[in-house]
Design an enzyme around this catalytic site. Structure first.
Site, PDB file in Angstrom:
ATOM      1  N   ALA A 206      41.274  43.083  31.914  1.00 26.38           N
ATOM      2  CA  ALA A 206      42.242  43.731  32.790  1.00 26.38           C
ATOM      3  C   ALA A 206      43.656  43.441  32.299  1.00 26.38           C
ATOM      4  O   ALA A 206      43.893  42.435  31.625  1.00 26.38           O
ATOM      5  CB  ALA A 206      42.074  43.213  34.212  1.00 26.38           C
ATOM      6  N   CYS A 207      44.587  44.301  32.656  1.00 28.63           N
ATOM      7  CA  CYS A 207      45.987  44.121  32.314  1.00 28.63           C
ATOM      8  C   CYS A 207      46.516  42.837  32.951  1.00 28.63           C
ATOM      9  O   CYS A 207      46.207  42.588  34.117  1.00 28.63           O
ATOM     10  CB  CYS A 207      46.785  45.313  32.825  1.00 28.63           C
ATOM     11  SG  CYS A 207      48.516  45.251  32.442  1.00 28.63           S
ATOM     12  N   PRO A 208      47.322  42.009  32.316  1.00 25.57           N
ATOM     13  CA  PRO A 208      47.892  42.168  30.978  1.00 25.57           C
ATOM     14  C   PRO A 208      47.073  41.476  29.893  1.00 25.57           C
ATOM     15  O   PRO A 208      47.633  41.124  28.849  1.00 25.57           O
ATOM     16  CB  PRO A 208      49.248  41.487  31.125  1.00 25.57           C
ATOM     17  CG  PRO A 208      48.959  40.329  32.031  1.00 25.57           C
ATOM     18  CD  PRO A 208      47.884  40.811  32.981  1.00 25.57           C
TER      19      PRO A 208
ATOM     20  N   ASN B 257      42.013  49.464  27.963  1.00 27.85           N
ATOM     21  CA  ASN B 257      42.903  49.517  29.120  1.00 27.85           C
ATOM     22  C   ASN B 257      44.035  50.503  28.817  1.00 27.85           C
ATOM     23  O   ASN B 257      44.782  50.321  27.851  1.00 27.85           O
ATOM     24  CB  ASN B 257      43.454  48.106  29.386  1.00 27.85           C
ATOM     25  CG  ASN B 257      44.196  48.025  30.693  1.00 27.85           C
ATOM     26  OD1 ASN B 257      45.088  48.825  30.938  1.00 27.85           O
ATOM     27  ND2 ASN B 257      43.815  47.077  31.521  1.00 27.85           N
TER      28      ASN B 257
END
Lengths: 381, 78
Positions: free
Chosen positions: B16-18, B43
């Site tokens: 997942a970000c970041p 992503n």
């Protein structure tokens, strides 16, 4: 035959799971069909969120320590020892103390995070932190003597424990300095590695205006490359140099080496199915809390909820039933926004966080939870 | 398709970000000047995160490849 469940790590995840299993598997434990061993390298359980309050003189490190013996069910064997090797093919562990190998039928890794400030030259000498007991105590001394100049809070690495804590620290420092009449003489600068002030965009959007209102300077895309303790400067990979009078950092984090050595994942984090928390590289191995590479925050609430899931799954497996419990990414978090106000967020894999308006009531809720935490560790809350 | 040979590959698919950007930054941190790091990310945020950071840090984004289920970013350390 007695099935042996071994839990490595006595933090929130390991302790909650040990108590959960002791309760859930009571008949099997009483019959001698199951035994549970919790291995931890410290006789105490440590509640790390207490450290945030130590620099501001509101708590003492001992407030966050309790003997594991007092928290964990008597039916769980507690072994104070350090695991040195995991052999998932033979299903056994080697440890520092004693000559015996530890054989398991079910292994749960809850080894948590460690700090590795040495990854950044100068950081260990120039920076202070509140992510360790000694760091929090040293920082208290520094903060009390700061009457003017620039306070820099730099988030050096992610992921790190409690993603909200860097925001909490600058919000609390801002308020604390105002109360002492020093805020006009102390600049506060907050740095973050990416282009916003928090990894989660919803929390970042909420926090940024508060920082602007309170005159907290922000440097984004700031990945610390080195610290010069003598010149009192911190320099980023992006070429920005900041002067500081007091440098507070969130040091780089890592897991424990034996996980990578066992082939379970990189940097000490176990590659898992993010719903079942089963290790991808080995049978009969779970990971939870910081140790499980799920992408959710490294937070106590995560470890707490994951322990419930692993407890249900292990009980099902031991009873020969299909394991159906899954983790949905649930995370709860209070966020202090000053010395007497806090916000609150709740989110999961599908639902983004929506921070609540800061209030005194939420602040007291956070302090009340901190007191009630010991019931969580016991598996009661 | 680029024929660039990366010195290191970071597989951040599923993160997942970041996460992908932080994995890239970690690899660039330990790379030598002139080395190329390849980042694999599924992503969508990486499509803006990686170019913005590369420009900010003075590194060169040499290529972006679109594959079936992810993108590959080739970043050369300045």
């Amino acid at each position: 035959m007695t099935e042996h469940v071994v839990i490595v790590g006595g933090g929130t995840g390991g302790s909650v799971l040990a108590n959960d299993l002791a309760d859930r598997l009571e008949p099997e434990l009483d019959a001698g069909d199951v035994r549970i061993t919790l291995i931890n390298d410290d006789a105490d359980h440590v509640y790390k969120p207490v450290w945030l309050y130590v620099p501001f003189g509101q708590r003492e490190p001992d407030d966050g320590r309790r003997p594991l013996e007092d928290l964990v069910d008597d039916r769980v064997d507690i072994r104070i020892d350090r695991v040195t090797e995991i052999d998932t093919d033979a299903e056994r562990l080697e440890s520092m103390e004693g000559d015996d190998t530890i054989e398991y039928d079910h292994l749960v890794l809850a080894t948590g995070s460690t700090l590795v400030p040495e990854e950044i030259p100068g950081l260990a000498d120039g920076g202070h932190d509140y992510y360790s007991e000694s760091g929090a105590v040293d920082l208290r001394d520094e903060l009390l003597s700061l009457t003017e100049g620039r306070l820099v809070l730099s988030v050096v690495g992610t992921p790190h424990m409690c993603p909200a804590a860097p925001l909490e620290f600058v919000f609390m420092a801002d308020d604390w300095l105002r109360e002492r009449g020093l805020r006009e003489d102390v600049e506060i600068t907050y740095t973050y590695p990416i282009q916003r002030v928090h990894g989660n965009p919803h929390i970042a959007e909420w926090a940024r205006p508060i920082m602007e209102e309170r005159d907290i300077d922000v440097e984004t895309f700031f990945n610390a490359e080195s610290v010069d303790p003598e010149a009192e400067t911190i320099t980023s990979m992006e070429g920005t140099e900041l002067d500081y009078d007091l440098l507070v950092t969130i040091p780089p984090h890592a897991g424990v080496d034996l996980i990578e050595e066992a082939g379970l994942g990189d940097d000490g984090w176990v590659d898992v199915d993010k719903h079942t928390l089963e290790a991808e590289a080995a049978e009969n191995v779970y990971a939870l809390g910081d140790t499980a590479d799920t992408g959710v925050p490294n937070a106590g609430s995560v470890a707490h909820y994951q322990a419930g899931v692993v407890g249900q799954r292990l009980a099902s497996e031991i009873r020969g039933r299909p394991a159906t419990a899954t983790y949905d990414g649930k995370t709860l978090c209070f966020i202090e926004t000053g010395m007497d106000a806090a916000s609150f967020v709740e989110f999961d894999y599908e639902t983004p966080p929506a921070p609540a308006p800061p209030s005194e009531k939420l602040h007291w809720s956070k302090l009340a939870y901190n007191e009630a935490y010991w019931l969580t560790a016991r598996g009661l809350l | 398709m680029t024929d660039m040979e990366p010195d290191e590959t970071v597989d951040a698919r599923g993160a997942a970000c970041p996460g992908p950007l932080m994995d890239l930054i970690g690899a660039i941190r330990s790379a030598d000047s002139g080395e190329v790091v390849r980042l694999l990310s599924d992503n969508e945020q990486s499509l803006s995160d990686v170019p913005e950071w590369a420009e900010e840090a003075g590194n060169e984004l040499r290529a972006v490849e679109e594959l079936d289920d992810h993108h590959e970013f080739y970043v050369e350390k300045a």
